[in-house]
Design a protein around this motif. Structure first.
Motif, PDB file in Angstrom:
ATOM      1  N   THR A 162      84.737  48.700  50.560  1.00 16.12           N
ATOM      2  CA  THR A 162      83.921  48.812  49.343  1.00 16.12           C
ATOM      3  C   THR A 162      82.481  48.319  49.507  1.00 16.12           C
ATOM      4  OG1 THR A 162      84.094  48.585  46.942  1.00 16.12           O
ATOM      5  CG2 THR A 162      84.447  46.577  48.215  1.00 16.12           C
ATOM      6  N   THR A 163      81.640  48.722  48.554  1.00 21.25           N
ATOM      7  CA  THR A 163      80.190  48.469  48.628  1.00 21.25           C
ATOM      8  C   THR A 163      79.884  46.984  48.825  1.00 21.25           C
ATOM      9  OG1 THR A 163      80.028  50.249  47.000  1.00 21.25           O
ATOM     10  CG2 THR A 163      78.006  49.024  47.469  1.00 21.25           C
ATOM     11  N   THR A 164      80.487  46.124  48.012  1.00 18.85           N
ATOM     12  CA  THR A 164      80.158  44.702  48.121  1.00 18.85           C
ATOM     13  C   THR A 164      80.623  44.132  49.458  1.00 18.85           C
ATOM     14  OG1 THR A 164      80.082  44.384  45.758  1.00 18.85           O
ATOM     15  CG2 THR A 164      80.509  42.427  47.044  1.00 18.85           C
ATOM     16  N   GLY A 165      81.722  44.636  49.983  1.00 21.84           N
ATOM     17  CA  GLY A 165      82.176  44.211  51.316  1.00 21.84           C
ATOM     18  C   GLY A 165      81.122  44.547  52.366  1.00 21.84           C
ATOM     19  N   THR A 247      71.450  50.031  32.226  1.00 24.57           N
ATOM     20  CA  THR A 247      70.530  48.962  32.640  1.00 24.57           C
ATOM     21  C   THR A 247      70.464  48.964  34.163  1.00 24.57           C
ATOM     22  OG1 THR A 247      72.126  47.147  32.864  1.00 24.57           O
ATOM     23  CG2 THR A 247      71.291  47.576  30.643  1.00 24.57           C
ATOM     24  N   GLU A 248      69.323  48.657  34.715  1.00 23.95           N
ATOM     25  CA  GLU A 248      69.117  48.680  36.172  1.00 23.95           C
ATOM     26  C   GLU A 248      68.108  47.613  36.567  1.00 23.95           C
ATOM     27  OE1 GLU A 248      69.336  49.419  39.251  1.00 23.95           O
ATOM     28  OE2 GLU A 248      71.095  50.700  39.252  1.00 23.95           O
ATOM     29  N   VAL A 249      68.041  47.316  37.861  1.00 24.09           N
ATOM     30  CA  VAL A 249      66.994  46.431  38.370  1.00 24.09           C
ATOM     31  C   VAL A 249      66.098  47.175  39.367  1.00 24.09           C
ATOM     32  CG1 VAL A 249      68.184  44.222  38.027  1.00 24.09           C
ATOM     33  CG2 VAL A 249      68.585  45.524  40.133  1.00 24.09           C
TER      34      VAL A 249
END
Ligand SMILES: NC(=O)c1ccc[n+]([C@@H]2O[C@H](COP(=O)([O-])OP(=O)(O)OC[C@H]3O[C@@H](n4cnc5c(N)ncnc54)[C@H](O)[C@@H]3O)[C@@H](O)[C@H]2O)c1
Ligand SMILES: Nc1ncnc2c1ncn2[C@@H]1O[C@H](CSCC[C@H]([NH3+])C(=O)O)[C@@H](O)[C@H]1O
Length: 429
Positions: A162-165, A247-249
């Protein structure tokens, strides 16, 4: 007449909720298999070629009907596998039981295990002294690096789901502690295009609906993060008639959301407008104290990103006088300002806590990538430098080709003239 003693089957080591759930698990695993034709073909080849013979493998994945098919494929390939949960709330107890009883696969996982048990299971998995680790979020890999340096010599490599991994693996690489090869499964096109987008899109709403049974039509739904998961979630919420705010950064995904027809604004403004909030950022404290204070009475908040950190539950608790369970996976916080905020799945992945995670049709491709990534590591044992490796493009294309074939969909092939044109620069307008 003497009665022969009934001999109980010798079970593999396990820690699951209830072995008597195995028949139900088996039936549901079979059902999921109907939509996993690509992984089935890989399993059949593994059964003949035995690429993992003599190897110890650890898989830290959500223990679902889909993961069961991955585990069965790896075992068919000769792996001596141990399966643990990649989330305290995502285990399907009937599946865990069936894997132990029917497949002889060691499973250490049950739904609702506490953090201490979750971490104990990570250590039991590492006691297996794995040659290959399949990780989902990098918890096993991080524990290996922090606590079991002596075992790294046994390791051929790891694969990450996964992405966070992947974000964590990149940080390990930057810090010089990734001293083995790791396969980046998440970034395969046949993984994140489908799993993160369509899988998360559907299963997140499935989890919210199963937990609350609320109508989405006409509701204002705030989706935090417009990456692959955010795009899928916003698209499917709109499909059910919700007014979606994003919402985004980052500026680029923010413009993308605007041009996809969504309102974009900071969380501080969205907080007062939303009926339902869904975080899918992979980040920490995306919804926090100041946002809860602005929310409408009865606003529902959940996370489908990573761990239980995206929603600042400690801050919510600190500003509440009472917490009440109102339905399964649904807790109402009574705020000191008199309003209430409802949190689903303890702020953990709502699609896996309150529903069954992604449907098998997308996990078919994600786990085909996992199975082939493990095989790639083993075939290239000793030849890969430490670092993060992409799934080879030909593997990605082959998985898509097999999926299309199984769906009965044909596509065109390039003509000889087109190949020549694509490879030349002399022909213009
Ligand atoms: N629930 C599931 O089954 C499931 C499936 C796949 C991925 N995931 C997880 O979901 C998360 C997102 O994955 P992805 O593939 O969409 O990642 P991504 O990198 O494509 O997108 C994440 C987006 O969130 C944005 N973001 C970061 N911090 C933010 C903040 N404070 N406020 C608003 N936006 C912010 C980023 O700019 C980015 O655009 C990851 O943690 C991933 O591991 C969950
Ligand atoms: N049905 C499913 N079975 C197994 N894995 C799944 C399923 N649905 C989603 N996933 C995977 O779950 C991953 C995100 S989970 C995020 C990891 C972290 N351990 C946590 O639980 O917070 C995605 O990349 C999916 O591939």
């Amino acid at each position: 007449m003497t009665v022969a003693p009934v001999s109980l089957p010798q079970l593999v080591k396990h820690e699951v909720k209830d072995l008597s759930l195995a028949p139900m698990g088996r039936q549901r695993i079979e059902w999921a298999g109907r939509e996993m034709p690509v992984l089935r073909q890989i399993r059949d080849r593994f059964a003949t070629e035995k690429p993992f013979a003599g190897l110890r493998l650890v898989a830290c994945c959500h223990v679902t009907t889909e993961t069961a098919h991955l585990a069965i494929a790896l075992k068919a390939g000769g792996a001596d596998a141990v399966l643990i949960a990649s989330n305290p709330l995502s285990t399907q107890d009937d599946v865990a039981a069936s894997l132990v009883v029917d497949e002889g696969i060691s499973v250490f996982a049950y739904k609702g295990e506490d953090t201490e048990t979750y971490l104990r299971h990570v250590n039991i998995a590492l006691d297996h002294k794995p040659n290959v680790i399949i990780d989902d979020g990098s918890d096993v890999t991080a524990t290996l690096i922090q606590q079991r340096q002596d075992q790294i010599a046994d390791l051929i490599g790891t694969t990450e789901e996964t992405t966070t991994g992947i974000v964590r693996l990149r940080a390990m690489l930057r810090d010089g502690v990734l001293t083995f090869p790791a396969m980046n499964v998440n970034d395969a096109q046949t993984k994140h295009f489908f799993d993160n987008r369509y899988g998360t899109g559907q299963s997140t709403l499935d989890g919210i609906i199963r937990a609350t049974n609320v109508l989405l039509a006409g509701k204002t739904v705030v989706v935090a993060g417009y990456g692959w998961c955010g795009k899928g979630t916003a698209m499917r919420a709109r499909g059910l008639g919700a007014n979606v705010i994003v919402t985004e950064v980052l500026p680029v995904p923010a413009i993308e959301a605007v041009m996809d027809g969504f309102r974009v604004m900071p969380m501080d403004e969205a907080a007062a407008l939303g009926d339902l909030f869904i975080t899918v950022t992979g980040n920490k404290h995306v919804i926090r104290g100041e946002h809860f204070a602005k929310m409408k009475d009865g606003a529902i908040v959940c996370n489908s990103g990573h761990f239980d950190l995206e929603i600042d539950l400690k801050a919510l608790k600190a500003q509440s006088s009472e917490v009440k369970t109102v339905r399964n996976f649904t807790e109402e916080y009574r705020l000191n300002n008199g309003k209430s905020v409802v949190v689903l799945g303890e702020g953990r992945l709502v699609n896996l806590a309150a529903a069954e995670g992604h449907p098998s049709a997308v996990m078919d491709m994600s786990f085909a990538n996992q199975a082939l990534a493990c095989e790639y590591l083993v075939k290239n044992k000793g030849q890969l430098e430490p670092g993060l490796y992409s799934i080879p493009d030909e593997v990605d294309q082959e998985i898509a080709r097999l999926k299309l074939a199984a769906m009965g969909i044909a596509i065109d092939s390039l003509t000889a003239e087109q190949i020549e044109y694509m490879n030349s620069w002399t022909e213009g307008t």
